[in-house]
Design a protein around this motif. Structure first.
Motif, PDB file in Angstrom:
ATOM      1  N   ASP A 168       0.849  -1.199   0.000  1.00 38.21           N
ATOM      2  CA  ASP A 168       0.000   0.000   0.000  1.00 38.21           C
ATOM      3  C   ASP A 168       0.880   1.242   0.000  1.00 38.21           C
ATOM      4  OD1 ASP A 168      -2.031   1.767   0.104  1.00 38.21           O
ATOM      5  OD2 ASP A 168      -2.731   1.273   2.122  1.00 38.21           O
ATOM      6  N   LYS A 169       1.459   1.556  -1.166  1.00 38.47           N
ATOM      7  CA  LYS A 169       2.386   2.686  -1.258  1.00 38.47           C
ATOM      8  C   LYS A 169       1.690   4.026  -1.041  1.00 38.47           C
ATOM      9  CE  LYS A 169       5.291   0.447  -4.772  1.00 38.47           C
ATOM     10  NZ  LYS A 169       4.322  -0.621  -5.121  1.00 38.47           N
ATOM     11  N   THR A 170       0.385   4.071  -1.312  1.00 46.20           N
ATOM     12  CA  THR A 170      -0.339   5.348  -1.208  1.00 46.20           C
ATOM     13  C   THR A 170      -0.778   5.663   0.219  1.00 46.20           C
ATOM     14  OG1 THR A 170      -2.440   4.254  -1.715  1.00 46.20           O
ATOM     15  CG2 THR A 170      -1.172   5.128  -3.567  1.00 46.20           C
ATOM     16  N   ASN A 171      -0.636   4.706   1.112  1.00 48.10           N
ATOM     17  CA  ASN A 171      -1.000   4.938   2.511  1.00 48.10           C
ATOM     18  C   ASN A 171      -0.118   6.040   3.092  1.00 48.10           C
ATOM     19  OD1 ASN A 171      -0.902   4.664   5.469  1.00 48.10           O
ATOM     20  ND2 ASN A 171      -2.233   2.895   5.134  1.00 48.10           N
ATOM     21  N   PRO A 172      -0.724   7.122   3.626  1.00 48.09           N
ATOM     22  CA  PRO A 172       0.086   8.244   4.161  1.00 48.09           C
ATOM     23  C   PRO A 172       1.088   7.813   5.228  1.00 48.09           C
ATOM     24  CG  PRO A 172      -2.216   8.875   3.974  1.00 48.09           C
ATOM     25  CD  PRO A 172      -2.169   7.403   3.705  1.00 48.09           C
ATOM     26  N   ASP A 173       0.719   6.884   6.067  1.00 45.81           N
ATOM     27  CA  ASP A 173       1.641   6.433   7.124  1.00 45.81           C
ATOM     28  C   ASP A 173       2.836   5.693   6.530  1.00 45.81           C
ATOM     29  OD1 ASP A 173       0.042   7.522   9.103  1.00 45.81           O
ATOM     30  OD2 ASP A 173      -1.116   5.674   9.373  1.00 45.81           O
ATOM     31  N   VAL A 174       2.557   4.895   5.489  1.00 46.79           N
ATOM     32  CA  VAL A 174       3.639   4.177   4.822  1.00 46.79           C
ATOM     33  C   VAL A 174       4.574   5.159   4.129  1.00 46.79           C
ATOM     34  CG1 VAL A 174       4.205   2.554   2.959  1.00 46.79           C
ATOM     35  CG2 VAL A 174       2.291   2.076   4.501  1.00 46.79           C
ATOM     36  N   ARG A 175       3.990   6.120   3.419  1.00 44.25           N
ATOM     37  CA  ARG A 175       4.801   7.119   2.738  1.00 44.25           C
ATOM     38  C   ARG A 175       5.658   7.903   3.718  1.00 44.25           C
ATOM     39  NH1 ARG A 175       5.383   6.415  -2.517  1.00 44.25           N
ATOM     40  NH2 ARG A 175       5.951   8.618  -2.667  1.00 44.25           N
ATOM     41  N   LYS A 176       5.076   8.254   4.845  1.00 46.12           N
ATOM     42  CA  LYS A 176       5.818   9.037   5.842  1.00 46.12           C
ATOM     43  C   LYS A 176       6.994   8.249   6.398  1.00 46.12           C
ATOM     44  CE  LYS A 176       5.301  11.870   9.983  1.00 46.12           C
ATOM     45  NZ  LYS A 176       6.589  11.419  10.529  1.00 46.12           N
ATOM     46  N   LYS A 177       6.778   6.939   6.618  1.00 43.65           N
ATOM     47  CA  LYS A 177       7.865   6.122   7.161  1.00 43.65           C
ATOM     48  C   LYS A 177       9.090   6.169   6.249  1.00 43.65           C
ATOM     49  CE  LYS A 177       7.911   1.630   6.708  1.00 43.65           C
ATOM     50  NZ  LYS A 177       7.639   0.179   6.845  1.00 43.65           N
ATOM     51  N   TYR A 178       8.854   6.018   4.961  1.00 40.88           N
ATOM     52  CA  TYR A 178       9.972   6.005   4.023  1.00 40.88           C
ATOM     53  C   TYR A 178      10.511   7.413   3.763  1.00 40.88           C
ATOM     54  CZ  TYR A 178       9.132   1.088   3.243  1.00 40.88           C
ATOM     55  OH  TYR A 178       9.003  -0.264   3.428  1.00 40.88           O
ATOM     56  N   THR A 179       9.630   8.399   3.767  1.00 36.49           N
ATOM     57  CA  THR A 179      10.096   9.779   3.626  1.00 36.49           C
ATOM     58  C   THR A 179      11.045  10.131   4.764  1.00 36.49           C
ATOM     59  OG1 THR A 179       8.095  10.471   2.471  1.00 36.49           O
ATOM     60  CG2 THR A 179       9.395  12.190   3.518  1.00 36.49           C
ATOM     61  N   ASP A 180      10.688   9.725   5.978  1.00 36.19           N
ATOM     62  CA  ASP A 180      11.554   9.989   7.140  1.00 36.19           C
ATOM     63  C   ASP A 180      12.913   9.318   6.968  1.00 36.19           C
ATOM     64  OD1 ASP A 180       9.548  11.459   8.274  1.00 36.19           O
ATOM     65  OD2 ASP A 180       8.883   9.899   9.658  1.00 36.19           O
ATOM     66  N   GLN A 181      12.914   8.109   6.395  1.00 43.04           N
ATOM     67  CA  GLN A 181      14.184   7.404   6.198  1.00 43.04           C
ATOM     68  C   GLN A 181      15.053   8.116   5.160  1.00 43.04           C
ATOM     69  OE1 GLN A 181      13.703   3.158   5.493  1.00 43.04           O
ATOM     70  NE2 GLN A 181      12.017   3.044   6.972  1.00 43.04           N
ATOM     71  N   PHE A 182      14.423   8.572   4.076  1.00 37.65           N
ATOM     72  CA  PHE A 182      15.174   9.337   3.061  1.00 37.65           C
ATOM     73  C   PHE A 182      15.743  10.620   3.664  1.00 37.65           C
ATOM     74  CE2 PHE A 182      12.558   7.043  -0.241  1.00 37.65           C
ATOM     75  CZ  PHE A 182      13.637   6.430  -0.870  1.00 37.65           C
ATOM     76  N   GLU A 183      14.925  11.319   4.429  1.00 42.99           N
ATOM     77  CA  GLU A 183      15.370  12.571   5.037  1.00 42.99           C
ATOM     78  C   GLU A 183      16.510  12.329   6.019  1.00 42.99           C
ATOM     79  OE1 GLU A 183      11.909  14.383   6.694  1.00 42.99           O
ATOM     80  OE2 GLU A 183      11.183  15.135   4.755  1.00 42.99           O
ATOM     81  N   GLN A 184      16.450  11.233   6.756  1.00 45.24           N
ATOM     82  CA  GLN A 184      17.524  10.923   7.696  1.00 45.24           C
ATOM     83  C   GLN A 184      18.830  10.651   6.955  1.00 45.24           C
ATOM     84  OE1 GLN A 184      17.758  11.188  10.920  1.00 45.24           O
ATOM     85  NE2 GLN A 184      19.881  10.426  10.888  1.00 45.24           N
ATOM     86  N   ALA A 185      18.747   9.915   5.842  1.00 43.40           N
ATOM     87  CA  ALA A 185      19.946   9.641   5.050  1.00 43.40           C
ATOM     88  C   ALA A 185      20.531  10.943   4.507  1.00 43.40           C
ATOM     89  CB  ALA A 185      19.614   8.683   3.915  1.00 43.40           C
ATOM     90  N   ASP A 186      19.646  11.845   4.079  1.00 40.70           N
ATOM     91  CA  ASP A 186      20.107  13.143   3.564  1.00 40.70           C
ATOM     92  C   ASP A 186      20.773  13.963   4.664  1.00 40.70           C
ATOM     93  OD1 ASP A 186      20.097  15.214   1.377  1.00 40.70           O
ATOM     94  OD2 ASP A 186      18.932  16.288   2.871  1.00 40.70           O
ATOM     95  N   LYS A 187      20.207  13.949   5.852  1.00 39.38           N
ATOM     96  CA  LYS A 187      20.802  14.676   6.978  1.00 39.38           C
ATOM     97  C   LYS A 187      22.189  14.140   7.312  1.00 39.38           C
ATOM     98  CE  LYS A 187      16.448  15.997   9.229  1.00 39.38           C
ATOM     99  NZ  LYS A 187      15.568  15.761  10.410  1.00 39.38           N
ATOM    100  N   GLU A 188      22.351  12.836   7.205  1.00 41.66           N
ATOM    101  CA  GLU A 188      23.662  12.227   7.497  1.00 41.66           C
ATOM    102  C   GLU A 188      24.709  12.714   6.491  1.00 41.66           C
ATOM    103  OE1 GLU A 188      21.688   8.094   9.273  1.00 41.66           O
ATOM    104  OE2 GLU A 188      22.824   8.065   7.385  1.00 41.66           O
ATOM    105  N   VAL A 189      24.313  12.795   5.220  1.00 42.45           N
ATOM    106  CA  VAL A 189      25.245  13.283   4.197  1.00 42.45           C
ATOM    107  C   VAL A 189      25.621  14.734   4.466  1.00 42.45           C
ATOM    108  CG1 VAL A 189      25.492  13.860   1.755  1.00 42.45           C
ATOM    109  CG2 VAL A 189      24.472  11.673   2.425  1.00 42.45           C
ATOM    110  N   ARG A 190      24.619  15.567   4.751  1.00 37.93           N
ATOM    111  CA  ARG A 190      24.890  16.983   4.988  1.00 37.93           C
ATOM    112  C   ARG A 190      25.767  17.186   6.212  1.00 37.93           C
ATOM    113  NH1 ARG A 190      21.731  20.168   1.691  1.00 37.93           N
ATOM    114  NH2 ARG A 190      20.154  18.984   0.528  1.00 37.93           N
ATOM    115  N   ALA A 191      25.520  16.399   7.246  1.00 37.26           N
ATOM    116  CA  ALA A 191      26.333  16.519   8.462  1.00 37.26           C
ATOM    117  C   ALA A 191      27.769  16.082   8.196  1.00 37.26           C
ATOM    118  CB  ALA A 191      25.710  15.679   9.581  1.00 37.26           C
ATOM    119  N   TYR A 192      27.935  15.016   7.414  1.00 41.29           N
ATOM    120  CA  TYR A 192      29.276  14.525   7.096  1.00 41.29           C
ATOM    121  C   TYR A 192      30.057  15.584   6.320  1.00 41.29           C
ATOM    122  CZ  TYR A 192      32.952  11.337   5.507  1.00 41.29           C
ATOM    123  OH  TYR A 192      34.170  10.738   5.275  1.00 41.29           O
ATOM    124  N   ILE A 193      29.414  16.166   5.300  1.00 38.86           N
ATOM    125  CA  ILE A 193      30.103  17.160   4.476  1.00 38.86           C
ATOM    126  C   ILE A 193      30.400  18.425   5.276  1.00 38.86           C
ATOM    127  CG2 ILE A 193      29.820  18.682   2.476  1.00 38.86           C
ATOM    128  CD1 ILE A 193      28.355  16.389   1.090  1.00 38.86           C
TER     129      ILE A 193
END
Length: 504
Positions: A168-193
């Motif tokens: 159920d990719k369209t489920n808002p809760d499912v989307r948010k879970k993965y969006t949070d994971q993408f954002e966390q990965a992005d934050k790690e890159v920005r912090a490293y740089i």
């Protein structure tokens, strides 16, 4: 004309560039240090010692990136133990990303910054894992950065794959879970740089790592209320304008090392093709904004002037020659481009002279010319909603084909609606001219000529080949140029329809 300017870019291979890390415009998000990094004095020249035990008695090539291509800079001939060196005691290498090539398909990247005396040891297999660096903390940091980014890219791929497997990719809760994971990965890159830039301020490694970042676009869906008309479009528009405004936040325009990376030109191409309006005034304005950020770094300044100049010169978009004229006058003809030789400067000046009088939107230069019968006609006094100003000659091979097509596909079709053809014969053989007109029944043209070039039409209308077409509106402003007959027919049909005239 386009090929005449390729040397502007190629000449940059000889530039050593700017060796400081001073940033350009400071932004709230940018992690590039805003002070010049002062390093201890370095030995002259470069001395890069290399050990590749599995390549005894083989050549090893040192190359750099430029304009999406790779150029060999030096060659080391390894001894029986696989040891050798790239060495020049008198001249440093230009800052940038370089490749060590074992073969065309087997290579790895290193950074050349201010410290150019160090050693490398590696293998031809699993290069990054086996690479050992001594004497270059900056290259060690670059190696660790590459390893970190490989890990982060793998992480984001795994997140994407997991999202695709969700039922159920369209489920808002499912989307948010993965969006949070993408954002966390992005934050790690920005912090490293950000941490890397703090440790190595002003270094080529910091400049490059910071440049790899993209603007962190806010979630505008939180700002645009539900029920807003065309809400999705409004959210995308805000994202676009934010991205455009912050596109260069992480770019140090005063460090020319970026020129010698595989991604700087790609980002310039993307900006011009996808982020700005393809209008000559906009292209000129955006070009100047970029070029002026590089003041203080001659190599970057030269590169950006050349890039923007070539972009406007090579554009297939009608009217972009105006940007070429503006940029030429501002930087080349003003003397700011002090790297260009006299011969090529004269070529640019000539092209500007021939182009500046016939730009899209300008009023065409008046032509008062005699006809075959000796009467006089005036371009300005030609009363028509649209006029095709055509320069041609009876002996021209292209003219022999296209001039009759102008009558058949343009004049015969649009004459009932007031369209006229102001046809200027460019040669002084009246007998051939009259015969061609008679043979092809071109008497509905306004046929005229200037056998003594009294109107200077060749300069005002850039006549170096024929036929040459200019489409003019009722006020004799240029609305079309360098179009083929089919394109002019399409354009006139649209223009007439805008006036409320239906063309069958």
């Amino acid at each position: 004309m386009k090929q005449l300017f390729l040397f502007f870019i190629c000449g940059l291979l000889m530039q050593t560039g700017c060796a400081n890390g001073q940033s350009g415009k400071k932004t709230q998000q940018s992690s590039t240090p805003q002070t010049i990094h002062r390093e201890e004095p370095q030995p002259a020249g470069y001395d890069i010692r290399v050990s590749v035990p599995k390549m005894p008695n083989k050549p090893l090539i040192l190359a750099n990136y430029l304009e999406g291509k790779v150029y060999a800079v030096d060659t080391a001939h390894l001894d029986a133990s696989g040891n050798g060196a790239f060495r020049n005691p008198d001249k440093k290498l230009a800052r940038g990303m370089y490749l060590l090539l074992f073969s065309p398909s087997n290579y790895f990247d290193i950074i050349i910054g201010n410290d150019q005396h160090f050693s490398l040891r590696t293998d031809t297999a699993q290069v990054m894992e086996n690479l050992r660096i001594e004497g270059s903390p900056e290259n060690q940091a670059f190696l660790e950065f590459q390893k970190f980014m490989v890990k982060q890219n793998r992480k984001t791929r795994e997140i994407s794959q997991a999202l695709e497997k969700e039922a159920d990719k369209t489920n808002p809760d499912v989307r948010k879970k993965y969006t949070d994971q993408f954002e966390q990965a992005d934050k790690e890159v920005r912090a490293y740089i950000a941490d890397l830039c703090r440790q190595y301020p002003g270094s080529a490694t910091a400049t490059f790592a910071n440049f790899t970042l993209s603007p962190d676009i806010p979630d505008f869906s939180k700002e645009v209320p539900e029920g807003t008309k065309d809400r999705d479009l409004e959210i995308r528009k805000r994202g676009y304008f934010y991205n455009k405004a912050h596109y260069w936040d992480y770019t140090n325009f005063r460090d020319s090392m970026l020129i010698r990376t595989p991604i700087f030109k790609n980002k310039l191409d993307d900006y011009f093709k996808n982020m700005i309006l393809m209008h000559p005034d906009t292209v000129y304005k955006e070009s100047v904004n970029l070029i002026e950020r590089a003041r203080g770094c001659k190599a970057m300044f030269r590169y950006l002037v050349s890039y923007c100049f070539n972009y406007s010169l090579e554009s297939k978009i009608m009217g972009m020659d105006a940007a070429f004229v503006y940029l030429s006058k501002r930087y080349y003809l003003s003397g700011q481009a002090d790297w260009i030789d006299k011969e090529n400067l004269e070529k640019i000046e000539r092209e500007v002279i021939l182009t500046q009088y016939n730009l899209i939107g300008m009023k065409a230069q008046e032509l008062k010319l005699p006809t075959m019968e000796g009467d006089w006609v005036s371009l300005y006094e030609t009363d028509a909603p649209f006029t095709l100003l055509m320069f041609w000659e009876s002996d021209c091979g292209h003219c022999k084909k296209q001039v009759p097509q102008v009558k058949k596909d343009l004049l015969d079709k649009f004459k009932p609606y007031g369209f006229k053809v102001f046809a200027v014969h460019t040669q002084n053989d009246k007998e051939k001219w009259e015969k061609f007109v008679a043979d092809h029944d071109l008497f509905d043209f306004i046929n005229c000529w200037d056998p003594h070039n009294q109107t200077n039409f060749r300069v005002y209308y850039h006549i170096e080949s024929t036929p040459m077409f200019y489409l003019l509106d009722k006020d004799k402003k240029i609305i079309g140029k360098k179009l083929d007959i089919e394109q002019m027919a399409d354009m006139m049909k649209r223009k007439f329809e805008e006036m409320g005239v239906t063309i069958p």
